[in-house]
Every structure is written in C-alpha cells, then in structure tokens.
Enzyme design. Sequence first.
Site, mmCIF file in Angstrom:
data_model
loop_
_atom_site.group_PDB
_atom_site.id
_atom_site.type_symbol
_atom_site.label_atom_id
_atom_site.label_comp_id
_atom_site.label_asym_id
_atom_site.label_seq_id
_atom_site.Cartn_x
_atom_site.Cartn_y
_atom_site.Cartn_z
ATOM 1 N N ILE A 1 -29.998 15.092 0.333
ATOM 2 C CA ILE A 1 -30.496 13.991 -0.510
ATOM 3 C C ILE A 1 -30.342 14.443 -1.950
ATOM 4 O O ILE A 1 -30.976 15.421 -2.365
ATOM 5 C CB ILE A 1 -31.975 13.678 -0.191
ATOM 6 C CG1 ILE A 1 -32.108 13.158 1.234
ATOM 7 C CG2 ILE A 1 -32.545 12.680 -1.200
ATOM 8 C CD1 ILE A 1 -33.556 12.928 1.674
ATOM 9 N N ASP B 1 0.869 -1.182 0.000
ATOM 10 C CA ASP B 1 0.000 0.000 0.000
ATOM 11 C C ASP B 1 0.904 1.229 0.000
ATOM 12 O O ASP B 1 1.938 1.238 0.676
ATOM 13 C CB ASP B 1 -0.888 -0.006 1.252
ATOM 14 C CG ASP B 1 -2.142 0.832 1.084
ATOM 15 O OD1 ASP B 1 -3.243 0.260 1.128
ATOM 16 O OD2 ASP B 1 -2.014 2.075 0.917
ATOM 17 N N ASP C 1 4.333 1.345 -4.252
ATOM 18 C CA ASP C 1 3.384 1.565 -5.339
ATOM 19 C C ASP C 1 3.318 0.303 -6.210
ATOM 20 O O ASP C 1 4.360 -0.287 -6.520
ATOM 21 C CB ASP C 1 3.911 2.755 -6.161
ATOM 22 C CG ASP C 1 2.922 3.250 -7.198
ATOM 23 O OD1 ASP C 1 2.030 2.478 -7.595
ATOM 24 O OD2 ASP C 1 3.068 4.414 -7.608
ATOM 25 N N TYR D 1 -13.817 6.560 -13.960
ATOM 26 C CA TYR D 1 -13.535 5.555 -12.937
ATOM 27 C C TYR D 1 -14.011 4.175 -13.394
ATOM 28 O O TYR D 1 -13.252 3.198 -13.391
ATOM 29 C CB TYR D 1 -14.224 5.948 -11.614
ATOM 30 C CG TYR D 1 -14.284 4.817 -10.630
ATOM 31 C CD1 TYR D 1 -13.134 4.374 -9.986
ATOM 32 C CD2 TYR D 1 -15.491 4.164 -10.359
ATOM 33 C CE1 TYR D 1 -13.186 3.310 -9.091
ATOM 34 C CE2 TYR D 1 -15.554 3.108 -9.477
ATOM 35 C CZ TYR D 1 -14.399 2.681 -8.839
ATOM 36 O OH TYR D 1 -14.450 1.626 -7.970
ATOM 37 N N PHE E 1 -6.643 -4.559 -4.675
ATOM 38 C CA PHE E 1 -7.594 -3.515 -4.280
ATOM 39 C C PHE E 1 -7.099 -2.116 -4.643
ATOM 40 O O PHE E 1 -7.900 -1.188 -4.726
ATOM 41 C CB PHE E 1 -7.812 -3.527 -2.761
ATOM 42 C CG PHE E 1 -8.454 -4.764 -2.232
ATOM 43 C CD1 PHE E 1 -9.833 -4.863 -2.137
ATOM 44 C CD2 PHE E 1 -7.687 -5.842 -1.820
ATOM 45 C CE1 PHE E 1 -10.440 -6.006 -1.635
ATOM 46 C CE2 PHE E 1 -8.275 -6.990 -1.323
ATOM 47 C CZ PHE E 1 -9.649 -7.083 -1.233
ATOM 48 N N LEU F 1 -22.700 7.982 1.268
ATOM 49 C CA LEU F 1 -23.932 8.290 1.997
ATOM 50 C C LEU F 1 -23.883 7.858 3.466
ATOM 51 O O LEU F 1 -24.176 8.663 4.361
ATOM 52 C CB LEU F 1 -25.124 7.613 1.289
ATOM 53 C CG LEU F 1 -26.475 7.817 1.962
ATOM 54 C CD1 LEU F 1 -26.884 9.283 1.944
ATOM 55 C CD2 LEU F 1 -27.548 6.946 1.282
HETATM 56 N N1 UDP Z 1 -26.166 10.338 -1.774
HETATM 57 C C1 UDP Z 1 -26.934 11.365 -1.264
HETATM 58 N N2 UDP Z 1 -26.332 12.298 -0.473
HETATM 59 C C2 UDP Z 1 -25.003 12.264 -0.154
HETATM 60 C C3 UDP Z 1 -24.218 11.196 -0.669
HETATM 61 C C4 UDP Z 1 -24.840 10.245 -1.482
HETATM 62 O O1 UDP Z 1 -28.124 11.448 -1.524
HETATM 63 O O2 UDP Z 1 -24.510 13.152 0.554
HETATM 64 C C5 UDP Z 1 -26.806 9.316 -2.618
HETATM 65 C C6 UDP Z 1 -26.187 9.164 -3.994
HETATM 66 O O3 UDP Z 1 -26.800 10.033 -4.905
HETATM 67 C C7 UDP Z 1 -26.465 7.688 -4.300
HETATM 68 C C8 UDP Z 1 -26.462 7.019 -2.926
HETATM 69 O O4 UDP Z 1 -26.635 8.073 -1.976
HETATM 70 O O5 UDP Z 1 -27.752 7.538 -4.863
HETATM 71 C C9 UDP Z 1 -25.169 6.294 -2.616
HETATM 72 O O6 UDP Z 1 -24.094 7.191 -2.876
HETATM 73 P P1 UDP Z 1 -22.600 6.872 -2.461
HETATM 74 O O7 UDP Z 1 -21.766 8.064 -2.827
HETATM 75 O O8 UDP Z 1 -22.557 6.414 -1.037
HETATM 76 O O9 UDP Z 1 -22.200 5.613 -3.361
HETATM 77 P P2 UDP Z 1 -22.296 5.402 -4.958
HETATM 78 O O10 UDP Z 1 -23.645 4.792 -5.218
HETATM 79 O O11 UDP Z 1 -22.086 6.711 -5.624
HETATM 80 O O12 UDP Z 1 -21.189 4.415 -5.225
#
Ligand code: UDP
Length: 332
Positions: free
Chosen positions: A207, A31, A51, A141, A73, A190
């Site tokens: 949201i 890592d 690396d 990505y 990973f 989230l």
């Molecule tokens: N999301 C949200 N508010 C936040 C972060 C994420 O509403 O502050 C939503 C995001 O639009 C997605 C879901 O939560 O629908 C999961 O997002 P996250 O970034 O955790 O993972 P991703 O699905 O992008 O890999």
Amino acid sequence: MRLLVTGGAGYVGSHCVRELVRAGHEVVVLDDFSAGHRAAIDSNARWVDGDIADRALLDSLFPVEGFDGVLHFAAFLDVGESVREPLKYFRNNVAGSVVLLEAMRDHGVRRLVFSSTCATYGVPPGVPIVEDMPQVPINPYGRTKLAIEWALRDSAAAWGLGACALRYFNAAGAASDGAIGEDHHPESHLIPLVLQVALGQRPHIGIFGDDYPTPDGTCIRDYIHVEDLAAIHRIAIESQPPGLFRAYNVGTGVGCSVREVIDAARQVTGHPIPAVVSPRREGDPPQLFADPSKAKRELGWQAKFRDIRTVLQTAWRWHQAHPRGYREAAEG
Ligand code: UDP
C-alpha cells in the site's frame, strides 16, 4: 461507420473495438504491438501492424479505407517511465499524434475520439473533478496528453476537426464474458497486482502510503469499468460533429480507497491478500474522482458498473482463466 482504432490491441482499445464491432461499425486496428496483444483484437476487426507516426503507411491506408472517424488510443502510459524518459513520451504521444492529425486533415477525416486522462488535472483544487478545473499536470505523461488536447482544440478552430477528449479516471475490470482483459508488462496497476496476490503469484500487495488526508489514510481513486469506457467511446464517435472540441470526465463519480479495493478483492476472491504499508509513491494525489454529470447530460452516458466488487469480479474471472495474461494465447 468505417473507423480506424489506433492502439486497438491495448487494454482499453481492445474492449472498445469489441463494442464498435458489436454496434455494426467496420473497424481497422492500427497497432505496433509494442504493448498490445493480437489475441485481444476482436476477430471481426481487421488489423495493421504499424506506427501512427508512419505517414507513408497512413497515406496508403486512408484513401483505401475511407474512414469516417478515428479513435486514438495508441500511447505510452507509464508515468514513472515518462519522468525518466520524457522525450520518448513527447515523441511517441505528441509527435505521433501530430502525424496522425496531419494525415486526417489531408485526407478529410473530421472526427476523432481521444484517450485523455484525469492526469491532465494534476492535483485538482477539489473533488469531484469537473471539466473546467485548471489542467496542470504534474508529470510528463499528463503533459503529453494535455499537449494533444491543445492540438485538438486548435485543429477544431483551424481546419474543422471534430474532437472529443475523454479524460479517463482509473480504467479497471475485464470483459463481462471473460474474453479479454488487462495485461501490462511490467504490471504497475493496483487491481491486477492485488489479483496476482490472490493467484499466489506475489506474496503481498504494497500500500503506497497510509498517511494521506483521507478517511482511511490511503489514496482515493475512481475505478471505471473498461466496458463503460468502451460505451462512451462509441457514443462519442457516433455523435461527434465536425469543427467542435469537447471534453468529458469519464468516471463513476464514486471514490474508492486503496484499502477498500483490497477489502473488496478479499471478498471477491476469498483470498486473505496480505497487505504491507510501504512509502508513498511520488506524484500520487490523495484523491481523484470524477464529476461525470457533463457526460450524462450531453451524451446520455453513465457508468453501469457502480460497485467496485462487480468490477473486481470481471477482472478476477479474466485473471483466473489467464494467469499469465495473453502469453498462453501467443504461445498457443
Ligand atoms: N497503489 C498501491 N500499491 C500498488 C499500486 C498502486 O497502493 O502496488 C495505489 C496508488 O498509489 C494509487 C492507486 O493504488 O493511489 C491506484 O494506482 P494505479 O497505479 O492502479 O493507477 P493510477 O491512479 O496511478 O493511475
């Protein structure tokens, strides 16, 4: 088995290292600690600071360690950053993986488990997602992860690599015993953000859109517990035959909306967790959840954590005990 784990100090990697060590495998973590944390590495694993693209380092490690396999990973994983700086992602994720694969080929290591992602599907034609749906990623990505999958397929055909691509849905939760957890800087996911609201570190959770074509208007995702992810990595490396490319969706098979996650977090934390609807985030498909039946059929794996509340309980335990993540540990 003697195993190299690249990115083993990161969120999913560190939980996987624990699983491998507990199963009796001998683990070396590679890592560069650009995002990973030393304190996350199990004390029974050894680690090397370096690396994956450092061929001289790999050439010094492989003959001495005699690895039976690699769990890969190490990668950059911020979708937004990948849009702004695609070449950073192609260099690190794709070019770095190619160097690792060349070293494996030249040192005769024929087993690999790779962290792929449901982002390789882009906006799927339907849900649940099955492995043979078209892979049309919608951001750099996802394209870097798909490019590596192609390198693995072609390596399986050309020089006998055995490779298993695990296409994760949303990794979530923390170790059941509270020892390690999720700590990204900056945090964009989230569940950690919702728990930071419950800790009083943020005033509210935004949201990202409530006008999606879903029952409550918010996006639906498949939150897979990080220990379930760790288990399938162990099963995959233990069972991987040389010369074969395999791919599995790794999810619970159950979709959960943003509002459902927030409601469950209110129950688990006892905090009101104010939520504010904000604009959609670019590139968010409305619904992503797995059909995980291929992994059950072929690997005998299925998610043990099936209720978002139990996933949140493990994450909450970690966040309460480590409100500043690994920083306390690093600062002693
Ligand atoms: N999301 C949200 N508010 C936040 C972060 C994420 O509403 O502050 C939503 C995001 O639009 C997605 C879901 O939560 O629908 C999961 O997002 P996250 O970034 O955790 O993972 P991703 O699905 O992008 O890999």
